[in-house]
Design a protein around this motif. Structure first.
Motif, PDB file in Angstrom:
ATOM      1  N   ARG A 149      11.319 -12.701  29.646  1.00  0.00           N
ATOM      2  CA  ARG A 149      11.814 -11.497  28.939  1.00  0.00           C
ATOM      3  C   ARG A 149      10.639 -10.693  28.396  1.00  0.00           C
ATOM      4  O   ARG A 149      10.590  -9.468  28.508  1.00  0.00           O
ATOM      5  CB  ARG A 149      12.718 -11.922  27.780  1.00  0.00           C
ATOM      6  CG  ARG A 149      14.211 -11.849  28.105  1.00  0.00           C
ATOM      7  CD  ARG A 149      15.070 -11.768  26.859  1.00  0.00           C
ATOM      8  NE  ARG A 149      14.652 -12.651  25.790  1.00  0.00           N
ATOM      9  CZ  ARG A 149      15.033 -13.916  25.658  1.00  0.00           C
ATOM     10  NH1 ARG A 149      15.844 -14.449  26.552  1.00  0.00           N
ATOM     11  NH2 ARG A 149      14.604 -14.652  24.643  1.00  0.00           N
ATOM     12  N   ALA A 150       9.663 -11.407  27.818  1.00  0.00           N
ATOM     13  CA  ALA A 150       8.507 -10.718  27.225  1.00  0.00           C
ATOM     14  C   ALA A 150       7.722  -9.981  28.315  1.00  0.00           C
ATOM     15  O   ALA A 150       7.265  -8.849  28.106  1.00  0.00           O
ATOM     16  CB  ALA A 150       7.614 -11.721  26.503  1.00  0.00           C
ATOM     17  N   GLN A 152       8.942  -8.786  31.149  1.00  0.00           N
ATOM     18  CA  GLN A 152       9.706  -7.602  31.598  1.00  0.00           C
ATOM     19  C   GLN A 152       9.590  -6.469  30.594  1.00  0.00           C
ATOM     20  O   GLN A 152       9.339  -5.318  30.939  1.00  0.00           O
ATOM     21  CB  GLN A 152      11.176  -7.976  31.801  1.00  0.00           C
ATOM     22  CG  GLN A 152      11.401  -8.655  33.132  1.00  0.00           C
ATOM     23  CD  GLN A 152      12.716  -9.407  33.170  1.00  0.00           C
ATOM     24  OE1 GLN A 152      13.504  -9.332  32.228  1.00  0.00           O
ATOM     25  NE2 GLN A 152      12.950 -10.125  34.252  1.00  0.00           N
ATOM     26  N   SER A 153       9.739  -6.816  29.334  1.00  0.00           N
ATOM     27  CA  SER A 153       9.679  -5.783  28.301  1.00  0.00           C
ATOM     28  C   SER A 153       8.284  -5.146  28.268  1.00  0.00           C
ATOM     29  O   SER A 153       8.155  -3.920  28.186  1.00  0.00           O
ATOM     30  CB  SER A 153      10.055  -6.429  26.953  1.00  0.00           C
ATOM     31  OG  SER A 153       9.511  -5.706  25.911  1.00  0.00           O
ATOM     32  N   ARG A 156       7.893  -2.797  31.209  1.00  0.00           N
ATOM     33  CA  ARG A 156       8.577  -1.495  31.029  1.00  0.00           C
ATOM     34  C   ARG A 156       7.754  -0.588  30.121  1.00  0.00           C
ATOM     35  O   ARG A 156       7.550   0.586  30.398  1.00  0.00           O
ATOM     36  CB  ARG A 156       9.967  -1.717  30.428  1.00  0.00           C
ATOM     37  CG  ARG A 156      11.030  -2.065  31.469  1.00  0.00           C
ATOM     38  CD  ARG A 156      12.431  -1.925  30.903  1.00  0.00           C
ATOM     39  NE  ARG A 156      12.654  -2.787  29.745  1.00  0.00           N
ATOM     40  CZ  ARG A 156      13.061  -4.059  29.836  1.00  0.00           C
ATOM     41  NH1 ARG A 156      13.280  -4.611  31.010  1.00  0.00           N
ATOM     42  NH2 ARG A 156      13.245  -4.766  28.752  1.00  0.00           N
ATOM     43  N   ARG A 157       7.253  -1.138  29.042  1.00  0.00           N
ATOM     44  CA  ARG A 157       6.548  -0.293  28.064  1.00  0.00           C
ATOM     45  C   ARG A 157       5.203   0.196  28.606  1.00  0.00           C
ATOM     46  O   ARG A 157       4.786   1.307  28.352  1.00  0.00           O
ATOM     47  CB  ARG A 157       6.336  -1.065  26.762  1.00  0.00           C
ATOM     48  CG  ARG A 157       7.525  -0.928  25.827  1.00  0.00           C
ATOM     49  CD  ARG A 157       7.298  -1.705  24.567  1.00  0.00           C
ATOM     50  NE  ARG A 157       7.253  -3.113  24.864  1.00  0.00           N
ATOM     51  CZ  ARG A 157       6.506  -4.008  24.248  1.00  0.00           C
ATOM     52  NH1 ARG A 157       5.723  -3.665  23.305  1.00  0.00           N
ATOM     53  NH2 ARG A 157       6.541  -5.270  24.588  1.00  0.00           N
ATOM     54  N   ASP A 377       3.777 -10.020  21.999  1.00  0.00           N
ATOM     55  CA  ASP A 377       5.199  -9.917  21.627  1.00  0.00           C
ATOM     56  C   ASP A 377       5.767 -11.286  21.242  1.00  0.00           C
ATOM     57  O   ASP A 377       6.521 -11.414  20.285  1.00  0.00           O
ATOM     58  CB  ASP A 377       6.021  -9.357  22.795  1.00  0.00           C
ATOM     59  CG  ASP A 377       5.765  -7.873  23.008  1.00  0.00           C
ATOM     60  OD1 ASP A 377       5.043  -7.268  22.185  1.00  0.00           O
ATOM     61  OD2 ASP A 377       6.264  -7.323  24.005  1.00  0.00           O
ATOM     62  N   SER A 381       7.336 -12.085  17.550  1.00  0.00           N
ATOM     63  CA  SER A 381       8.794 -12.187  17.401  1.00  0.00           C
ATOM     64  C   SER A 381       9.243 -13.424  16.635  1.00  0.00           C
ATOM     65  O   SER A 381      10.409 -13.539  16.288  1.00  0.00           O
ATOM     66  CB  SER A 381       9.428 -12.233  18.787  1.00  0.00           C
ATOM     67  OG  SER A 381       8.989 -13.429  19.430  1.00  0.00           O
TER      68      SER A 381
END
Ligand SMILES: Cc1ncc(COP(=O)(O)O)c(C=O)c1O
Length: 490
Positions: A149-150, A152-153, A156-157, A377, A381
């Motif tokens: 998930r990290a 992918q995020s 994207r950014r 990230d 988190s």
């Protein structure tokens, strides 16, 4: 996790059972007679400092007395300082004062010659072995979904920038997160003092490059992590081995002696959860070590890759917490806890920061923005802390299971250093074996194991093995421990 050296208990209990009770006055109260018999055992040398004593329950059964009577006998010995109680672990023969007992006579600096052994280990690392060899957590224990998930995020950014270079000193968001976490254990560095590296290995290389010249001696722990030995070899440095206690880590008296005699260019050590011993220096000793090297003007290269595995809640401070003058070059990574393949490491080089930064730029200089952002990230988190808590519980279970199996299937007199933290077991066998032959035979059956010679510059330590316990203790894994026990016997 308890901090102990377990010398295989079933044998110790047999030894205590062999006491000649006829030497004891029968009219004495039971507990005194039993205490006297235990004293004889200790005096005979059948038990060594750090060995676990027979449990009160077993003692009561053996002597056919009540549990309180057996406990009273053990408490007598404790009052005399012969044994010590460790919470939840039982009684142990009082550990020796290692500082006094370690002989000051040390061999001088020696070249590292172990590469052939290490090559054979690396060449087998790709195959799917039963993983008792390499020092890595079970991939299924890593938080794969969180990591994906990290990624992918972050992808994207970052958009197209994710595919670019991350230039030295590495992304500021990641450096900030690392510095903020480290401040919790008292680290004296900020984001500006950090350089992101390709794992701790690159951090260690940069540190050695910054403070050593080819031909210099570097003081290292004995036994030492083989990656350190390979780095020394590659950089043309000599190894000055310092006796290291399985519980308290690097010994300061022999180190001071070695400094006087041989004047190493640096000391490279893992004061928190050492590989292969699992030893951690008490906090006061870490302070002493920092002060000793500051006075001597010798830099400490601190390898802290296992540090986050230490401590029940808050981890203990690394030496870097006591570094007031920038003499500690602190190296670490996420490889042993989160994602070995991401190659996220860092170095806080204190007063050597400019040299390290320059060497990073001159050498293998670029990092991967995607991985650095994703790692940042995960640290930000709270996912990393949650994962660490789970990981420590699993590690403790894995270590206990392998120790129990070693106790059951290895020969009489085998000693295991049960680490206070981390997932490595250092196993000392009671007789000379060919550890490399054990390694070879295990490999043939698809079992990984790290032979003792890997952990010394001249491939000595033949009767030692290191076992990785960061795995689910499945029947297959525990049977593999049995197999290794059988190779060792024959
Ligand atoms: C003590 C020690 N230092 C450094 C490393 C290498 O760490 P990294 O994978 O981050 O380069 C290891 C890996 O086994 C290790 O055990």
């Amino acid at each position: 996790m308890a901090l102990i050296i377990v010398c295989i208990v079933r044998f110790i209990e047999n030894q205590t059972a062999q006491i000649d009770m006829s030497v004891l006055p029968l009219s004495s109260p039971h507990y005194r007679r039993i205490a006297e018999s235990l004293r004889h055992t200790l005096a005979s040398g059948a038990l060594r400092p750090g060995d676990r004593m027979i449990s009160a329950r077993k003692l009561a059964e053996r002597e056919q007395v009540s549990l309180p009577t057996a406990l009273e006998a053990l408490r007598c010995l404790e009052a005399e300082g012969l044994i010590i109680a460790r919470p939840r672990s039982g009684y142990f023969v009082t550990p020796r004062n290692t500082e006094r007992q370690i002989p000051p006579a040390l061999s001088g600096p020696v070249p590292v010659t172990l590469s052939a052994v290490a090559r054979s280990l690396f060449s087998s690392a790709e195959s799917r072995l039963i993983p008792l060899g390499a020092a890595l957590p079970d991939p299924h224990w890593l938080p794969t979904e969180t990591l994906q998930r990290a990624l992918q995020s972050a992808g994207r950014r970052l958009d197209a920038h994710g595919q670019s270079y991350s230039l030295p000193p590495g992304r500021a968001d990641l450096r900030n997160k690392i510095a903020t976490r480290a401040a919790q254990w008292g680290a004296r560095f900020s984001a500006d003092d950090l350089v992101i590296t390709a794992g701790a290995t690159q951090a260690l290389r940069l540190a050695l490059r910054a403070v050593c010249q080819p031909g210099d001696a570097v003081a290292i722990e004995q036994p030492a992590y083989f990656g350190t030995l390979l780095l020394l070899k590659d950089l043309g440095l000599k190894a000055l081995q310092i006796p290291t206690d399985p519980i308290e880590g690097l010994l300061l008296a022999p180190l001071a002696d070695a400094i006087n005699r041989h004047r190493p260019a640096a000391v490279l050590a893992s004061p928190t959860v050492q590989n292969p011993l699992g030893a951690s220096m008490p906090v006061a000793r870490k302070q002493e070590l920092v002060a000793l090297l500051e006075r001597a003007g010798i830099p400490l290269i601190e390898d802290d890759v296992y540090g986050d595995l230490a401590g029940d809640g808050q981890r203990p401070p690394a030496c870097k917490a006591f570094d007031q003058r920038g003499n500690v070059i602190y190296c670490s990574s996420l490889s042993k806890t989160l994602a070995p393949g991401w190659r996220i490491g860092w170095i806080a080089a204190g007063r050597y920061h400019p040299q390290v930064l320059q060497a990073r730029m001159a050498g293998d200089w670029a990092g991967a923005p995607l991985l650095e952002t994703a790692a940042s990230d995960v640290l930000a988190s709270g996912d990393y802390e949650r994962h660490l808590r789970r990981l420590k519980v699993r590690v403790e279970k894995g270590v206990r299971a392998v120790i129990a199996r070693v106790e059951a299937s290895f020969p009489l007199g085998t000693c295991v250093t049960a680490p206070e933290a981390g997932f490595l077991l250092w196993v000392e066998l009671p007789h000379p074996i060919n550890a490399l032959e054990v390694h070879r035979r295990a490999l043939a059956l698809g079992i990984g194991v790290s032979p003792g010679p890997l952990f010394s510059p001249g491939a000595e330590l033949q009767n030692f093995l290191r076992l990785n316990c960061a795995n689910e203790p499945t029947a297959q894994l525990l049977n593999a421990v049995d197999q290794i026990g059988r190779f060792v016997m024959n």
